[in-house]
Structure formats: C-alpha cells, structure tokens
Design an enzyme around this catalytic site. Structure first.
Site, PDB file in Angstrom:
ATOM      1  N   LEU A  97       0.970  -1.055  -0.120  1.00 23.68           N
ATOM      2  CA  LEU A  97      -0.048   0.293  -0.083  1.00 23.68           C
ATOM      3  C   LEU A  97       0.856   1.003  -0.119  1.00 23.68           C
ATOM      4  O   LEU A  97       1.738   1.410   0.078  1.00 23.68           O
ATOM      5  CB  LEU A  97      -0.661  -0.471   1.007  1.00 23.68           C
ATOM      6  CG  LEU A  97      -2.070  -0.915   1.465  1.00 23.68           C
ATOM      7  CD1 LEU A  97      -2.541  -0.524   2.670  1.00 23.68           C
ATOM      8  CD2 LEU A  97      -3.304  -0.760   0.268  1.00 23.68           C
ATOM      9  N   ASP A  98       0.448   2.157  -0.854  1.00 27.66           N
ATOM     10  CA  ASP A  98       1.803   3.711  -0.698  1.00 27.66           C
ATOM     11  C   ASP A  98       1.737   3.755   0.289  1.00 27.66           C
ATOM     12  O   ASP A  98       0.682   4.228   1.412  1.00 27.66           O
ATOM     13  CB  ASP A  98       0.962   4.482  -1.866  1.00 27.66           C
ATOM     14  CG  ASP A  98       1.060   4.293  -3.083  1.00 27.66           C
ATOM     15  OD1 ASP A  98       1.693   3.260  -3.154  1.00 27.66           O
ATOM     16  OD2 ASP A  98       0.143   5.010  -3.927  1.00 27.66           O
ATOM     17  N   LYS A  99       2.725   5.253   1.170  1.00 25.03           N
ATOM     18  CA  LYS A  99       2.625   5.281   1.789  1.00 25.03           C
ATOM     19  C   LYS A  99       1.572   6.499   2.447  1.00 25.03           C
ATOM     20  O   LYS A  99       1.451   6.883   3.715  1.00 25.03           O
ATOM     21  CB  LYS A  99       4.316   6.103   2.287  1.00 25.03           C
ATOM     22  CG  LYS A  99       4.413   6.811   3.212  1.00 25.03           C
ATOM     23  CD  LYS A  99       5.548   7.804   3.613  1.00 25.03           C
ATOM     24  CE  LYS A  99       6.453   7.877   4.792  1.00 25.03           C
ATOM     25  NZ  LYS A  99       7.536   8.513   4.608  1.00 25.03           N
TER      26      LYS A  99
END
Length: 152
Positions: A97-99
C-alpha cells in the site's frame, strides 16, 4: 530447493538474510558449511548457529495500515511497516500500500501463501476507495470502469 527459499518458507528469515547468514558461516548443512545458493532437501540436517532448523508456526496478521507507514521489510527505510509493527517474529507484508494510503495489509511469515495471493493468475480481487482532488463526470467514471491500458 535452494537454502534461501527453504528457510524463508520455514518462516526463519528473508532470502536476503539467509545470504548474510551463509556469508557469516552460521549455517551448516549435513555437517558442512553452507554455500550461497546451495540446494537442500527437507530431510537434510540444517543447523543455524549450531541449532536444528525447524519450520516455524505460520503467522497471519490483518493490519489496518495507517497513512505514513511504508510497506517494506527493509528496516533502513524510515517509517517501515516492520518497525511500526514491532512484532517479535519474522514477518513481511503481502503486497504493498502506498505510504500515503491506509487500509488492510496482510502480514505473514508464510512465503507460499503470500505468493499464492499475489499471483495475478489466481484472480484475487482487490478493492480500493480513492479520493480525488479534482471534479469528475460520468464519462470519466465510465472510462475508468472499463479499465485503463498502461504500456500495452
């Protein structure tokens, strides 16, 4: 299979960490120092720091990842998910998952299970809720719902 894959499947450590352990002469297979990329069988006598290596119990964790945490097992990355979890056993994230994203991320020490989930041919559905910073219309929604081709 290669020693790296076996120890990773056993939930001992990552494949990269196995390489480091081999370089440090900490793994012995059937009475001899292990070499990088060595092929082993489950029935081989494998010692790590002179202790028998056995498969660990499988760990499965569902985590609601908050914004600001990076989905990597690389401990040198600031705000990585491993330091955030501070879990006492070896685990890694299944996927990313993206930051800047939040939501469900699975954590495990089960490499075979993780690979099964990540294989696109297995057709596991992924669902995302996306917030946009610009207005959109029905044509945009219709176009996106048909899929977007990227690089062929």
């Amino acid at each position: 299979m290669r020693i790296n894959k076996l120890l990773s499947n056993y939930g001992i450590c990552s494949r990269t960490d196995v390489n480091r352990l081999i370089e440090e002469n900490r793994i012995i297979v059937n009475g001899k120092l292990c070499i990088p990329g060595q092929w082993v069988e489950k029935y081989d006598n494998i010692l790590l720091d002179n202790e028998n290596v056995n498969e660990k119990d499988k760990i499965y964790i569902a985590l609601n990842k908050p914004v600001g945490i990076t989905c990597t097992a690389e401990k040198s990355v600031p705000s990585n998910i491993i330091n955030f979890m501070d879990y006492p056993e070896y685990i890694f994230p299944v996927g990313r998952l993206d930051k800047a994203s939040q939501g469900l991320i699975l954590m495990t020490n089960d490499g075979d299970w993780a690979n099964n989930i990540l294989e696109s041919k297995n057709g596991h559905e992924k669902e995302y809720i996306v917030t946009v910073n610009k207005p959109y219309d029905n044509n945009f929604i219709e176009g996106m719902s048909k899929g977007v081709e990227i690089c062929g």
